[in-house]
Design an enzyme around this catalytic site. Structure first.
Site, PDB file in Angstrom:
ATOM      1  N   HIS A 167     -78.602 -93.738  64.405  1.00 36.03           N
ATOM      2  CA  HIS A 167     -79.853 -93.141  64.268  1.00 36.03           C
ATOM      3  C   HIS A 167     -80.134 -93.069  62.819  1.00 36.03           C
ATOM      4  CE1 HIS A 167     -83.465 -90.453  64.718  1.00 36.03           C
ATOM      5  NE2 HIS A 167     -82.822 -89.779  63.776  1.00 36.03           N
ATOM      6  N   SER A 168     -81.574 -93.330  62.225  1.00 38.19           N
ATOM      7  CA  SER A 168     -81.866 -93.550  60.915  1.00 38.19           C
ATOM      8  C   SER A 168     -80.838 -94.199  60.113  1.00 38.19           C
ATOM      9  CB  SER A 168     -82.136 -91.994  60.602  1.00 38.19           C
ATOM     10  OG  SER A 168     -82.679 -92.109  59.287  1.00 38.19           O
ATOM     11  N   MET A 169     -80.283 -93.658  58.930  1.00 33.26           N
ATOM     12  CA  MET A 169     -79.074 -94.433  58.238  1.00 33.26           C
ATOM     13  C   MET A 169     -78.129 -94.788  59.049  1.00 33.26           C
ATOM     14  SD  MET A 169     -76.679 -92.739  55.670  1.00 33.26           S
ATOM     15  CE  MET A 169     -75.021 -93.220  55.244  1.00 33.26           C
ATOM     16  N   SER A 219     -82.186 -96.654  66.061  1.00 30.53           N
ATOM     17  CA  SER A 219     -83.082 -95.787  66.328  1.00 30.53           C
ATOM     18  C   SER A 219     -83.571 -95.283  65.150  1.00 30.53           C
ATOM     19  CB  SER A 219     -82.395 -94.363  67.138  1.00 30.53           C
ATOM     20  OG  SER A 219     -83.122 -93.171  67.017  1.00 30.53           O
TER      21      SER A 219
END
Length: 241
Positions: free
Chosen positions: A82-84, A106
Site C-alpha cells: 500500500h502506497s510506498m 494499492s
C-alpha cells in the site's frame, strides 16, 4: 532486525500473502488481515528499517525482503503493498529468485510515473505531511513523547521514498492487480492504471470508495478481492511437503 513478521501461519499453509505497509505504518497494521482471508493462507508483514544504518535505500529494503522470502519454504507467494509499500513490493518481486504468484499494488502511482520529493527535513514539515495525507491517529500526532520516538523512523521511511528512482528492466512475469480509491488525491486512477506497464502477464484495476487510506474502511471488500485470487493457479511453484 527481523525483516518479516508472521501474523498467522496455519499448520499446512497453501498460499502466502506478504504485506508491505505505507511509510510510518504501525507494526500491527496488517495483524487482523488473516481473519478475512482463506484459512490456508499464511500472512506476513515486511518490516522496514528505522535508520539508514539498517537500510539506506528503498532497493536495500527490497533486497532484504527478497532474501528473507527466498529462504522460506516454497509456496505460492502473493505480495501486497500500500502506497510506498507498493514500490517496495514491486522491487522485491523483481529480486526474488522465483516470481511471486501475483503482485497487488494499492494507492500508488506506477513507477514509470515518478513522484516529486516531499520535504520532511524538519519535524513541522513531517507532521504537516502526516496530517495532510491522513491515516495517522490524531491522538498520536499530539503525543510529544511518542512522536519523539517515532518521527526519526517515519522520516527515514519518507527519505527512502524520496530517494527512489525507477529503473527500467525486464517486465514482471506475474500478474498485477492494482487498487485505487475514487477520492484519493495522492494516486489517481490513470496513474495507478499504468502499473500495467511493468508486467508481461495479466493486469486488472479495481476501484473503491474512499481516500488514500480507503483500505481501513473498505478492508472486508479489499480482502474479498484478494481472497478470490489467492487460489489462482501459479506457474513454477511447488508446494513444500
Amino acid at each position: 532486525m527481523s525483516v518479516l513478521v508472521r501474523h498467522r501461519g496455519p499448520a499446512r499453509p497453501r498460499t502466502r500473502l506478504v504485506c508491505f505497509p505505507h511509510a510510518g505504518a504501525p507494526p500491527g497494521f496488517f495483524t487482523a488481515w488473516g481473519a478475512g482471508l482463506p484459512a490456508h493462507t499464511e500472512v506476513l508483514t515486511a518490516r522496514y528499517p528505522g535508520s539508514p544504518a539498517e537500510g539506506a535505500a528503498l532497493g536495500d529494503v527490497a533486497a532484504l525482503a527478497a532474501a528473507a522470502l527466498d529462504a522460506l519454504a516454497p509456496r505460492p507467494t502473493h505480495l501486497f503493498g500500500h502506497s510506498m509499500g507498493a514500490l517496495v513490493a514491486y522491487e522485491t518481486a523483481r529480486r526474488l529468485r522465483r516470481p511471486p504468484a501475483r503482485l497487488y499494488v494499492s494507492a500508488c502511482d506506477a513507477p514509470p510515473v515518478g513522484r516529486a520529493p516531499v520535504d520532511v527535513s524538519g519535524d513541522d514539515a513531517l507532521l504537516g505531511e502526516l496530517r495532510r495525507i491522513g491515516g495517522t491517529d490524531p491522538g498520536l500526532l499530539g503525543d510529544e513523547a511518542a512522536l519523539a520516538a517515532l518521527l526519526p523512523r517515519i522520516r527515514h521511511h519518507f527519505d527512502l521514498l524520496n530517494g527512489y528512482a525507477f529503473s527500467s528492466g525486464p517486465p514482471l512475469t506475474c500478474p498485477v492487480t492494482a487498487f485505487h480509491a475514487h477520492q484519493d488525491t495522492e494516486a489517481t486512477a490513470d496513474a495507478v492504471g499504468r502499473w500495467r506497464e511493468v508486467t508481461a502477464a495479466g493486469f486488472d484495476l479495481r476501484g473503491f470508495p474512499g481516500d488514500h487510506f480507503y483500505l481501513v474502511a473498505q478492508r472486508d471488500q479489499l480482502l474479498a478481492e484478494i481472497g478470490t485470487r489467492l487460489d489462482a493457479p501459479a506457474a513454477d511453484w511447488q508446494l513444500a511437503p
